[in-house]
Design an enzyme around this catalytic site. Structure first.
Site, PDB file in Angstrom:
ATOM      1  N   ARG A 128       0.837  -1.209   0.000  1.00 49.61           N
ATOM      2  CA  ARG A 128       0.000   0.000   0.000  1.00 49.61           C
ATOM      3  C   ARG A 128       0.870   1.258   0.000  1.00 49.61           C
ATOM      4  O   ARG A 128       1.074   1.893  -1.026  1.00 49.61           O
ATOM      5  CB  ARG A 128      -0.957  -0.038   1.217  1.00 49.61           C
ATOM      6  CG  ARG A 128      -2.070   0.989   1.182  1.00 49.61           C
ATOM      7  CD  ARG A 128      -1.676   2.369   1.650  1.00 49.61           C
ATOM      8  NE  ARG A 128      -1.138   2.401   3.003  1.00 49.61           N
ATOM      9  CZ  ARG A 128      -0.579   3.491   3.524  1.00 49.61           C
ATOM     10  NH1 ARG A 128      -0.481   4.606   2.817  1.00 49.61           N
ATOM     11  NH2 ARG A 128      -0.055   3.466   4.747  1.00 49.61           N
ATOM     12  N   HIS A 168       5.518   4.611  12.656  1.00 52.22           N
ATOM     13  CA  HIS A 168       5.534   4.460  11.194  1.00 52.22           C
ATOM     14  C   HIS A 168       6.558   5.469  10.674  1.00 52.22           C
ATOM     15  O   HIS A 168       6.246   6.647  10.510  1.00 52.22           O
ATOM     16  CB  HIS A 168       4.110   4.757  10.697  1.00 52.22           C
ATOM     17  CG  HIS A 168       3.925   4.716   9.223  1.00 52.22           C
ATOM     18  ND1 HIS A 168       3.235   3.705   8.580  1.00 52.22           N
ATOM     19  CD2 HIS A 168       4.292   5.579   8.236  1.00 52.22           C
ATOM     20  CE1 HIS A 168       3.190   3.943   7.282  1.00 52.22           C
ATOM     21  NE2 HIS A 168       3.823   5.081   7.046  1.00 52.22           N
ATOM     22  N   HIS A 174       9.413   7.024   8.148  1.00 54.59           N
ATOM     23  CA  HIS A 174      10.023   7.080   6.814  1.00 54.59           C
ATOM     24  C   HIS A 174      11.506   7.389   7.002  1.00 54.59           C
ATOM     25  O   HIS A 174      11.912   7.969   8.013  1.00 54.59           O
ATOM     26  CB  HIS A 174       9.299   8.123   5.946  1.00 54.59           C
ATOM     27  CG  HIS A 174       7.955   7.633   5.483  1.00 54.59           C
ATOM     28  ND1 HIS A 174       7.732   7.160   4.209  1.00 54.59           N
ATOM     29  CD2 HIS A 174       6.781   7.495   6.147  1.00 54.59           C
ATOM     30  CE1 HIS A 174       6.470   6.768   4.104  1.00 54.59           C
ATOM     31  NE2 HIS A 174       5.868   6.965   5.270  1.00 54.59           N
ATOM     32  N   CYS A 222       4.302   8.927   0.579  1.00 57.65           N
ATOM     33  CA  CYS A 222       2.941   9.410   0.344  1.00 57.65           C
ATOM     34  C   CYS A 222       2.934  10.341  -0.868  1.00 57.65           C
ATOM     35  O   CYS A 222       3.779  11.227  -0.975  1.00 57.65           O
ATOM     36  CB  CYS A 222       2.447  10.146   1.589  1.00 57.65           C
ATOM     37  SG  CYS A 222       0.857  10.927   1.327  1.00 57.65           S
ATOM     38  N   ASN A 258       9.430   4.086   3.280  1.00 57.29           N
ATOM     39  CA  ASN A 258       9.370   3.726   4.703  1.00 57.29           C
ATOM     40  C   ASN A 258      10.675   3.060   5.097  1.00 57.29           C
ATOM     41  O   ASN A 258      11.451   2.621   4.251  1.00 57.29           O
ATOM     42  CB  ASN A 258       8.261   2.689   4.913  1.00 57.29           C
ATOM     43  CG  ASN A 258       6.905   3.258   4.654  1.00 57.29           C
ATOM     44  OD1 ASN A 258       6.529   3.433   3.502  1.00 57.29           O
ATOM     45  ND2 ASN A 258       6.186   3.553   5.704  1.00 57.29           N
TER      46      ASN A 258
HETATM   47  C1  LIG Z   1     -10.671  11.701   0.694  1.00 61.62           C
HETATM   48  C2  LIG Z   1     -10.884  12.017  -0.753  1.00 61.62           C
HETATM   49  C3  LIG Z   1     -11.741  10.968  -1.420  1.00 61.62           C
HETATM   50  C4  LIG Z   1     -11.609  13.365  -0.827  1.00 61.62           C
HETATM   51  O1  LIG Z   1     -11.624  13.830  -2.156  1.00 61.62           O
HETATM   52  P1  LIG Z   1     -12.779  14.841  -2.659  1.00 61.62           P
HETATM   53  O2  LIG Z   1     -12.463  15.152  -4.070  1.00 61.62           O
HETATM   54  O3  LIG Z   1     -12.876  15.974  -1.682  1.00 61.62           O
HETATM   55  O4  LIG Z   1     -14.045  13.881  -2.507  1.00 61.62           O
HETATM   56  P2  LIG Z   1     -15.577  14.151  -2.718  1.00 61.62           P
HETATM   57  O5  LIG Z   1     -16.288  13.547  -1.556  1.00 61.62           O
HETATM   58  O6  LIG Z   1     -15.837  15.594  -3.048  1.00 61.62           O
HETATM   59  O7  LIG Z   1     -15.890  13.275  -4.026  1.00 61.62           O
HETATM   60  C5  LIG Z   1     -15.342  13.611  -5.300  1.00 61.62           C
HETATM   61  C6  LIG Z   1     -15.432  12.394  -6.221  1.00 61.62           C
HETATM   62  O8  LIG Z   1     -14.633  11.334  -5.692  1.00 61.62           O
HETATM   63  C7  LIG Z   1     -15.443  10.164  -5.436  1.00 61.62           C
HETATM   64  N1  LIG Z   1     -14.989   9.548  -4.210  1.00 61.62           N
HETATM   65  C8  LIG Z   1     -14.968  10.103  -2.976  1.00 61.62           C
HETATM   66  N2  LIG Z   1     -14.462   9.221  -2.094  1.00 61.62           N
HETATM   67  C9  LIG Z   1     -14.165   8.091  -2.779  1.00 61.62           C
HETATM   68  C10 LIG Z   1     -13.616   6.839  -2.390  1.00 61.62           C
HETATM   69  N3  LIG Z   1     -13.275   6.579  -1.148  1.00 61.62           N
HETATM   70  N4  LIG Z   1     -13.450   5.921  -3.345  1.00 61.62           N
HETATM   71  C11 LIG Z   1     -13.785   6.165  -4.637  1.00 61.62           C
HETATM   72  N5  LIG Z   1     -14.291   7.345  -5.064  1.00 61.62           N
HETATM   73  C12 LIG Z   1     -14.492   8.288  -4.128  1.00 61.62           C
HETATM   74  C13 LIG Z   1     -16.858  10.724  -5.320  1.00 61.62           C
HETATM   75  O9  LIG Z   1     -17.802   9.712  -5.610  1.00 61.62           O
HETATM   76  C14 LIG Z   1     -16.842  11.820  -6.353  1.00 61.62           C
HETATM   77  O10 LIG Z   1     -16.920  11.235  -7.641  1.00 61.62           O
HETATM   78  P3  LIG Z   1     -17.513  12.040  -8.912  1.00 61.62           P
HETATM   79  O11 LIG Z   1     -18.884  12.445  -8.481  1.00 61.62           O
HETATM   80  O12 LIG Z   1     -16.592  13.232  -9.110  1.00 61.62           O
HETATM   81  O13 LIG Z   1     -17.420  11.041 -10.004  1.00 61.62           O
HETATM   82  C15 LIG Z   1      -9.552  12.145  -1.541  1.00 61.62           C
HETATM   83  O14 LIG Z   1      -8.857  13.260  -1.094  1.00 61.62           O
HETATM   84  C16 LIG Z   1      -8.679  10.917  -1.375  1.00 61.62           C
HETATM   85  O15 LIG Z   1      -9.001   9.833  -1.862  1.00 61.62           O
HETATM   86  N6  LIG Z   1      -7.511  11.085  -0.705  1.00 61.62           N
HETATM   87  C17 LIG Z   1      -6.642   9.954  -0.400  1.00 61.62           C
HETATM   88  C18 LIG Z   1      -5.203  10.364  -0.453  1.00 61.62           C
HETATM   89  C19 LIG Z   1      -4.332   9.188  -0.106  1.00 61.62           C
HETATM   90  O16 LIG Z   1      -4.677   8.044  -0.320  1.00 61.62           O
HETATM   91  N7  LIG Z   1      -3.129   9.487   0.442  1.00 61.62           N
HETATM   92  C20 LIG Z   1      -2.205   8.463   0.821  1.00 61.62           C
HETATM   93  C21 LIG Z   1      -2.619   7.712   2.057  1.00 61.62           C
HETATM   94  S1  LIG Z   1      -2.180   8.525   3.565  1.00 61.62           S
HETATM   95  C22 LIG Z   1      -0.516   8.129   3.778  1.00 61.62           C
HETATM   96  O17 LIG Z   1       0.096   7.598   2.911  1.00 61.62           O
HETATM   97  C23 LIG Z   1       0.114   8.404   5.111  1.00 61.62           C
HETATM   98  C24 LIG Z   1       0.291   7.138   5.948  1.00 61.62           C
HETATM   99  C25 LIG Z   1      -1.058   6.508   6.287  1.00 61.62           C
HETATM  100  O18 LIG Z   1       1.034   6.148   5.249  1.00 61.62           O
HETATM  101  C26 LIG Z   1       1.026   7.442   7.268  1.00 61.62           C
HETATM  102  C27 LIG Z   1       2.221   8.377   7.108  1.00 61.62           C
HETATM  103  O19 LIG Z   1       3.227   8.035   6.477  1.00 61.62           O
HETATM  104  O20 LIG Z   1       2.101   9.469   7.667  1.00 61.62           O
END
Ligand SMILES: CC(C)(COP(=O)([O-])OP(=O)([O-])OC[C@H]1O[C@@H](n2cnc3c(N)ncnc32)[C@H](O)[C@@H]1OP(=O)([O-])[O-])[C@@H](O)C(=O)NCCC(=O)NCCSC(=O)C[C@@](C)(O)CC(=O)[O-]
Length: 321
Positions: free
Chosen positions: A29, A222, A224, A255, A264
């Site tokens: 992931r 966690h 990096h 990320c 990581n």
């Molecule tokens: C949170 C959102 C969805 C907000 O994104 P948004 O654009 O504000 O969402 P929205 O609610 O306004 O929806 C916009 C569109 O996205 C769709 N949508 C909405 N939600 C979903 C979903 N879940 N799955 C599939 N589709 C989705 C929704 O249906 C809509 O579709 P449209 O009408 O335009 O066709 C977006 O910003 C996002 O997906 N962000 C994720 C970013 C990410 O994955 N980052 C990496 C993980 S965190 C990390 O790595 C850190 C960690 C954990 O490892 C720890 C560390 O190292 O610190």
């Protein structure tokens, strides 16, 4: 290594009593989410299946995030329907909101999710398009609904030391968010140094603040490895009694919304240190190194694990002799 550093390490390892230690593998992931080239689902599935046979008890599998935001994780449904779920191994998936939870539940194969918040406004806005408070409110609702559906929920706090947009993070903010996630029902909170800027001193201060509100049994780290401090930072967490750390095979990852951050801490490097300290991880290091060699060949990338690189070099020398 200076004699003073060596003395410090010897002193701290004397305080550490061995026992069980859980390694949470996040390579499939966190390791892959930022890769520019889309990795075929079949390769991700093989990676997860291979990791499951190495003795790891947790293999984070994918993210039910928006495919527009993180295209590399768009195959989450296929991954969860095709991996072999080995007994005794859990396969958490990241879920940012109600839509993600709905999709994860629809697979029928998800038993654990991870929700993720941040300790900095700038990162929260870039990562999930919400302020810290808005995102916590969503995560609390998602956690409640997930638990009602029989799922386990793990929490993440990102940017626990520093943020690529806002600078240094206040330890007390990390403590407040950790407390919120635990109160919401997360069984454990993983403290993420997302951009790998922490060092022993700053990590110790952050952990002191968090440990004033949360028991060590509910915490994980966690780290990096951007500045090469990840192992030292885990050692500080061990000193504080924490017995869970996240890592990524071959040091893959980063990320997509934390520019400049490298992968990581490599799982092989973590396991080598833990075994050296006498911890029981249940993990076969030789098996991990062969997976590490395989994935780096597949992805045509250099291995970021020092331990894997050394073991592979020794093997190559022995074969040539
Ligand atoms: C949170 C959102 C969805 C907000 O994104 P948004 O654009 O504000 O969402 P929205 O609610 O306004 O929806 C916009 C569109 O996205 C769709 N949508 C909405 N939600 C979903 C979903 N879940 N799955 C599939 N589709 C989705 C929704 O249906 C809509 O579709 P449209 O009408 O335009 O066709 C977006 O910003 C996002 O997906 N962000 C994720 C970013 C990410 O994955 N980052 C990496 C993980 S965190 C990390 O790595 C850190 C960690 C954990 O490892 C720890 C560390 O190292 O610190």
């Amino acid at each position: 290594m200076s004699s003073q550093t060596l003395r410090l390490l010897i002193c701290s390892s004397r305080k550490i009593s061995s026992g069980k230690f859980k390694v949470v593998e996040v390579g499939a992931r966190d390791g892959l989410q930022n890769e520019k080239r889309i990795i075929p689902a079949a390769d991700k599935i093989e990676l997860i299946n291979r990791l499951s046979k190495s003795g790891l008890s947790t293999v984070e599998a994918t993210s039910f995030v928006s495919p527009k935001w993180v295209p590399q994780m768009a195959d989450h449904k296929e991954i969860m329907s095709k991996i072999t779920q080995f007994p005794g191994v859990s396969y958490p998936v990241l879920v940012p909101n109600a839509a993600g939870l709905k999709n994860a539940l629809a697979t029928g194969n998800v038993k654990e999710i991870a929700v993720f918040g941040a300790a900095s406004e700038g990162f929260s806005k870039k990562n999930v398009n919400s302020s810290v408070e808005e995102s916590l409110t969503k995560l609390e609702a998602v956690t409640k609904e997930a638990i009602e559906n029989g799922l386990m929920v793990r929490g993440y706090v990102s940017c626990v030391i520093g943020c690529p947009y806002d600078g240094n993070t206040e330890p007390k903010v990390v403590a407040q968010i950790t407390e919120r996630l635990l109160k919401a029902g997360c069984y454990e909170v993983s403290l993420g140094d997302t951009i790998g800027v922490g060092s022993a001193g700053s990590v110790r201060k952050m952990l002191d603040a968090v440990l004033s509100v949360a028991p060590r049994e509910k915490l994980a780290v966690h780290m990096h490895d951007t500045y090469g401090q990840a192992l030292a930072n885990v050692l500080v967490a061990i000193e504080k009694g924490i017995r869970v750390a996240d890592s990524s095979i071959a040091g893959l990852g980063g990320c997509p919304y934390a520019k400049g951050a490298t992968g990581n801490l490599a799982t092989e490097d973590l396991v080598y240190m833990l075994h050296g300290l006498g911890f029981d991880t249940g993990i076969d290091l030789t098996c991990l190194v062969s997976i590490s060699e395989w994935i780096c060949t597949k992805m045509e990338r250099q291995n970021a694990s020092r331990v894997a690189s050394a073991i592979i070099a020794n093997k190559t020398k022995a074969q040539a002799a």
